[in-house]
Scaffold this active site. Structure first.
Site, PDB file in Angstrom:
ATOM      1  CE  LYS A   7      -1.336  14.074   2.238  1.00 36.34           C
ATOM      2  NZ  LYS A   7      -2.746  14.171   2.567  1.00 36.34           N
ATOM      3  CE  LYS A  42      -1.919   6.010   0.685  1.00 38.58           C
ATOM      4  NZ  LYS A  42      -3.005   6.901   0.588  1.00 38.58           N
ATOM      5  CE  LYS A  97      -8.225  11.106  -5.994  1.00 37.32           C
ATOM      6  NZ  LYS A  97      -8.152  11.503  -4.586  1.00 37.32           N
TER       7      LYS A  97
HETATM    8  P1  AMP Z   1      -7.983  10.334  -1.496  1.00 40.09           P
HETATM    9  O1  AMP Z   1      -7.669   9.847  -2.883  1.00 40.09           O
HETATM   10  O2  AMP Z   1      -6.779  10.357  -0.616  1.00 40.09           O
HETATM   11  O3  AMP Z   1      -8.788  11.580  -1.483  1.00 40.09           O
HETATM   12  O4  AMP Z   1      -8.898   9.204  -0.843  1.00 40.09           O
HETATM   13  C1  AMP Z   1     -10.260   8.990  -1.173  1.00 40.09           C
HETATM   14  C2  AMP Z   1     -10.719   7.695  -0.558  1.00 40.09           C
HETATM   15  O5  AMP Z   1     -10.037   6.582  -1.172  1.00 40.09           O
HETATM   16  C3  AMP Z   1     -10.411   7.565   0.949  1.00 40.09           C
HETATM   17  O6  AMP Z   1     -11.507   6.916   1.569  1.00 40.09           O
HETATM   18  C4  AMP Z   1      -9.179   6.705   1.006  1.00 40.09           C
HETATM   19  O7  AMP Z   1      -9.070   5.975   2.217  1.00 40.09           O
HETATM   20  C5  AMP Z   1      -9.406   5.779  -0.176  1.00 40.09           C
HETATM   21  N1  AMP Z   1      -8.123   5.290  -0.726  1.00 40.09           N
HETATM   22  C6  AMP Z   1      -7.156   6.017  -1.339  1.00 40.09           C
HETATM   23  N2  AMP Z   1      -6.111   5.235  -1.732  1.00 40.09           N
HETATM   24  C7  AMP Z   1      -6.448   3.960  -1.347  1.00 40.09           C
HETATM   25  C8  AMP Z   1      -5.805   2.692  -1.467  1.00 40.09           C
HETATM   26  N3  AMP Z   1      -4.634   2.541  -2.098  1.00 40.09           N
HETATM   27  N4  AMP Z   1      -6.432   1.604  -0.955  1.00 40.09           N
HETATM   28  C9  AMP Z   1      -7.637   1.730  -0.324  1.00 40.09           C
HETATM   29  N5  AMP Z   1      -8.302   2.899  -0.195  1.00 40.09           N
HETATM   30  C10 AMP Z   1      -7.725   4.001  -0.687  1.00 40.09           C
END
Ligand code: AMP
Length: 326
Positions: free
Chosen positions: A107, A189, A192
């Site tokens: 980041k 990956k 968002k």
């Molecule tokens: P975030 O969107 O970063 O707030 O992540 C929310 C949850 O989604 C966390 O548990 C992340 O580890 C999971 N997560 C986000 N992107 C991925 C992805 N591409 N594959 C698997 N898990 C994900």
């Protein structure tokens, strides 16, 4: 205990990495799930869209099957004690280890103009969220593995210094490897905020899902039977395993192994199976979002339950720290 940031639309990676386990765990454990609105301030300081984003992510989680009557589902900022616990934990976290965190380095590289202290101490805040409910199982995707390791270190230090208050938290995926849902371009990956065309969002309409899947990287196919799959082809198989029937996957595995695979057909099939999975969640999200009163009531109920748990933990913490002067 787990959380999801309201920094954009919920996507397939969030579902398979985290939300799918929330839905399963809510029937088996006492669960706390949270919209991590404070975490989003580390990278998204402009809060004009925050209210809408929080509501959308709440609705999307419920549409995916999270049941606020079974799990405590709340917003991070509604538990004020988190700030206090974060402060105590910050005294146990070392600058060197925080600077080595992979997500921090990523980041900081992406936004060199905003390398703030909140970003550096992100894993500390995350630990405060987890241990606020003295949770031990944390359903998260693979990208969170290092943060959970750090959370364990902070907890061990706290317990060692002040007494055994907290269980050690572990990343949890029912004894399976943690999940990483790859981007459709075969790199990175789904996420968002980055690479929008590589990520399948639950808000995408059918046409956009088709377009994104059809653009996924492929090649002209294998020429030797039973070759190993390049990463970007492995990714398409993996996505198919998430949403398609076993016999469909088996057919394409066989086609790959005998070099007759047609990736165009495979992607068309994948797109339709993806739509079958995602479209009902999209329409359920719209229904939930239309019911503002329900969302507000639900948030209040979640906040009350989370506050009750936080209050109990913080009494133990203050006592352990010796801050009970009278
Ligand atoms: P975030 O969107 O970063 O707030 O992540 C929310 C949850 O989604 C966390 O548990 C992340 O580890 C999971 N997560 C986000 N992107 C991925 C992805 N591409 N594959 C698997 N898990 C994900």
């Amino acid at each position: 205990m787990s959380g999801i940031r309201p920094t954009g639309m919920v996507h397939l990676g969030n579902y398979y990495g985290a939300i799918r386990n929330y839905v399963r765990m809510q029937d088996e454990f006492e669960c706390y799930f949270m919209i991590a609105d404070l975490h989003s301030l580390t990278t998204h300081p402009d809060t004009r869209e925050l209210k809408n984003n929080v509501k959308r992510v709440l609705a999307e989680n419920i549409a995916c099957g999270l049941d606020p009557d079974k799990a405590t589902f709340y917003c991070q900022s509604h538990v004020r004690e988190t700030g206090e616990l974060y402060l105590y934990l910050n005294m146990l976290a070392y600058k060197g280890e925080l600077e080595k965190t992979v997500t921090f380095k990523d980041k900081a590289r992406q936004h060199p103009e905003n390398v703030n202290a909140g970003l550096l101490t992100y894993p500390v805040l995350q630990t405060a969220d987890i241990i606020m409910h003295r949770a031990s199982l944390v359903p998260v995707g693979k990208d969170q593995e290092q943060h959970l390791e750090m959370a364990r270190n902070f907890v061990v230090r706290f317990n060692h210094r002040y007494g055994e208050i907290f269980p050690e938290p572990h990343a949890f995926n029912y004894n399976q490897e943690l999940v990483k849902v790859p981007g459709l371009d075969g790199s990175g990956k789904m996420s968002k905020s980055e690479n929008g065309m590589s990520t399948l969002y639950f808000s995408d309409n059918d046409e956009l899902i088709r377009k994104k899947v059809m653009k996924a990287k492929t090649d002209s196919g294998p020429t030797t039977p039973y070759s190993s799959k390049p990463d970007y082809i492995e990714n398409i198989f993996m996505l198919m395993k998430l949403v398609s029937q076993a016999d469909v996957i088996e057919k394409y595995e066989q086609d790959f192994n005998n070099c007759t695979i047609r990736y165009g057909d495979m992607k068309k099939q994948l797109a339709e199976d993806m739509i079958n999975f995602m479209a009902p969640i999209r329409s359920k999200t719209s229904d939930i979002l239309a019911n503002e009163d329900y969302l507000v009531e639900m948030m209040k109920k979640g906040a009350a339950k989370a506050n009750e748990s936080a209050k109990k933990t913080m009494e133990l913490v203050r006592e352990a720290l010796g801050l009970n002067y009278f």
